[in-house]
Design an enzyme around this catalytic site. Sequence first.
Site, PDB file in Angstrom:
ATOM      1  N   CYS A 274       0.804  -1.237   0.000  1.00 52.39           N
ATOM      2  CA  CYS A 274       0.000   0.000   0.000  1.00 52.39           C
ATOM      3  C   CYS A 274       0.827   1.273   0.000  1.00 52.39           C
ATOM      4  O   CYS A 274       0.731   2.078  -0.921  1.00 52.39           O
ATOM      5  CB  CYS A 274      -0.927  -0.009   1.204  1.00 52.39           C
ATOM      6  SG  CYS A 274      -1.964  -1.465   1.255  1.00 52.39           S
TER       7      CYS A 274
HETATM    8  C1  UGA Z   1      -1.291   0.316   5.784  1.00 52.47           C
HETATM    9  C2  UGA Z   1      -2.124   1.203   6.727  1.00 52.47           C
HETATM   10  O1  UGA Z   1      -1.611   1.111   8.068  1.00 52.47           O
HETATM   11  C3  UGA Z   1      -3.599   0.764   6.726  1.00 52.47           C
HETATM   12  O2  UGA Z   1      -4.360   1.654   7.537  1.00 52.47           O
HETATM   13  C4  UGA Z   1      -4.114   0.804   5.293  1.00 52.47           C
HETATM   14  O3  UGA Z   1      -5.456   0.332   5.223  1.00 52.47           O
HETATM   15  C5  UGA Z   1      -3.245  -0.065   4.403  1.00 52.47           C
HETATM   16  O4  UGA Z   1      -1.867   0.376   4.476  1.00 52.47           O
HETATM   17  C6  UGA Z   1      -3.759   0.051   2.992  1.00 52.47           C
HETATM   18  O5  UGA Z   1      -3.607   1.125   2.400  1.00 52.47           O
HETATM   19  O6  UGA Z   1      -4.428  -0.870   2.515  1.00 52.47           O
HETATM   20  P1  UGA Z   1      -0.212  -2.128   5.956  1.00 52.47           P
HETATM   21  O7  UGA Z   1       0.495  -1.769   4.694  1.00 52.47           O
HETATM   22  O8  UGA Z   1      -0.898  -3.429   6.062  1.00 52.47           O
HETATM   23  O9  UGA Z   1      -1.337  -1.010   6.290  1.00 52.47           O
HETATM   24  O10 UGA Z   1       0.873  -2.091   7.130  1.00 52.47           O
HETATM   25  P2  UGA Z   1       1.299  -1.090   8.297  1.00 52.47           P
HETATM   26  O11 UGA Z   1       1.040  -1.727   9.593  1.00 52.47           O
HETATM   27  O12 UGA Z   1       0.774   0.261   8.092  1.00 52.47           O
HETATM   28  O13 UGA Z   1       2.895  -1.053   8.079  1.00 52.47           O
HETATM   29  C7  UGA Z   1       3.464  -0.507   6.899  1.00 52.47           C
HETATM   30  C8  UGA Z   1       4.970  -0.606   6.956  1.00 52.47           C
HETATM   31  O14 UGA Z   1       5.499   0.285   7.934  1.00 52.47           O
HETATM   32  C9  UGA Z   1       5.495  -1.989   7.338  1.00 52.47           C
HETATM   33  O15 UGA Z   1       6.623  -2.292   6.551  1.00 52.47           O
HETATM   34  C10 UGA Z   1       5.909  -1.833   8.787  1.00 52.47           C
HETATM   35  O16 UGA Z   1       6.943  -2.713   9.153  1.00 52.47           O
HETATM   36  C11 UGA Z   1       6.389  -0.386   8.794  1.00 52.47           C
HETATM   37  N1  UGA Z   1       6.310   0.258  10.128  1.00 52.47           N
HETATM   38  C12 UGA Z   1       5.102   0.488  10.710  1.00 52.47           C
HETATM   39  C13 UGA Z   1       7.483   0.658  10.765  1.00 52.47           C
HETATM   40  O17 UGA Z   1       8.608   0.482  10.229  1.00 52.47           O
HETATM   41  N2  UGA Z   1       7.385   1.274  11.987  1.00 52.47           N
HETATM   42  C14 UGA Z   1       6.194   1.507  12.591  1.00 52.47           C
HETATM   43  O18 UGA Z   1       6.178   2.080  13.704  1.00 52.47           O
HETATM   44  C15 UGA Z   1       5.023   1.091  11.936  1.00 52.47           C
END
Ligand code: UGA
Length: 447
Positions: A274
């Site tokens: 995403c």
């Molecule tokens: C993200 C959004 O959080 C959702 O709200 C949204 O619906 C979704 O995209 C989408 O557009 O469909 P997602 O991609 O499943 O969800 O994952 P996240 O939990 O947001 O993490 C994204 C990335 O950021 C991952 O690689 C994660 O490891 C990284 N991350 C996240 C960090 O490096 N640090 C953090 O504190 C949080």
Amino acid sequence: MTPYRISIVGTGYVGLCTAVGFASKGYNVLTSTHDPKKASLINKGTPPFHEPHLEEMLQKAVKNGYLRCMLDHEEAILNTDITFIAVGTPSKPNGSIDLRYIEGSACEIGGALKKKETSHLVVVKSTVVPGTTKNVVKPAIEKHSGKRCSIDFGLCMNPEFLREGSALQDTLHPDRIIIGEYDKKSGDVLEALYREFYEGDMPPLIRTNLPTAEFIKYANNAFLAMKVSFINSVANLCQKTPEADVKAVAQAIGLDKRIGSLFLNAGLGWGGSCWPKDLNALLSYSKDLDIDLPLVDATLKVNHNQPHIALSLARSLIGELKGKRIAVLGLSFKPNTDDVREAVSIKIINKLLNEGAEVVTHDPQAIDNAKAVLGNRVQYERNVRNCLKDADCCIIVTEWDEYRALRPQDFRSYMKNPAIVDGRRIYDPKAFKSVKFAAVGLGTTDS
Ligand code: UGA
């Protein structure tokens, strides 16, 4: 009141998790896909991807007859009252959004609505750039149905905020519901569905117009990605500052209610299906409007450089990487998923291979998907112990619980000469003094 009958075009994370969510509360849901293999798996109760609790909930829904997957969108639409569009919106090579699946499904929905005599509501759930629902979806449905939006059918845009790895929890307990409506009647129908679905536990609801709802999704993802890139930049500074620690910085600033503690975990960068595509689509949209988005640009740039940190930390522990055996723990783009799309692991592994290192990998769920990308250029181990065996350095790339449970003595007993790069800050540095240890955002006296 008879519950609404629901059809969902698209069986990816959003489509299938939304379908299972509705079915879990007794709604009749027909999902549809043109992929016969996927349809057959779903109808057997087997999810086509790993997502916690999805298998048990899907099996229950299929067994109870609440959920079926069809190859024919038309039949699904004709037998339901509300159709959600949850197809993919990938990037074109120049980063702009590729709307071909959105347009294709809108045309098919139009074709089905031509034969339908009762009213119908179409809801776009896919992430689409502002203007798409009104300027692409509406005309396609009208053209192929010969009917008029707002008079013969309703239209809404209802962005989805579920995260992979907690998709069902997010579907059943969202922070808020956003309804973008073409007209009041369409919004009323969708609001009624959600009020019925959540019963006494309705999340905060925002009703707005179509382009604003489309914008909300992009602003949400861009802000979260910016937050992570921000803390990663702070981490890079801390790392070069003796004794500084980004973990304590994140904890402290997170307690400021204006900042908030979530999404401040520094690491080796963010990935997934995403954020990378959405931020690039937003940039491309802004270019078309001749508006600069320097924060989004910088967010992507920081993320592009972040995986390099894994290699520089590894070099700081063991010197040149050429000829060294490096154990990479974690291949999925985040824990609790088997998804490796835009995963940082792939970028790090390619860099390690370019430097002439030998790479051995482990992941609790994502090995099969990683194999499809990396082939036989790396070794795959299904047991962490075997992955660490004889390695010169171990890099924690994804923070799976299984890795959190490892103790310094595990590394000491499995590895040749234990050197650990904690790329996700899952270990307490004080507990790892007996081994060579470096971590993202952790300044040491000799760095
Ligand atoms: C993200 C959004 O959080 C959702 O709200 C949204 O619906 C979704 O995209 C989408 O557009 O469909 P997602 O991609 O499943 O969800 O994952 P996240 O939990 O947001 O993490 C994204 C990335 O950021 C991952 O690689 C994660 O490891 C990284 N991350 C996240 C960090 O490096 N640090 C953090 O504190 C949080």
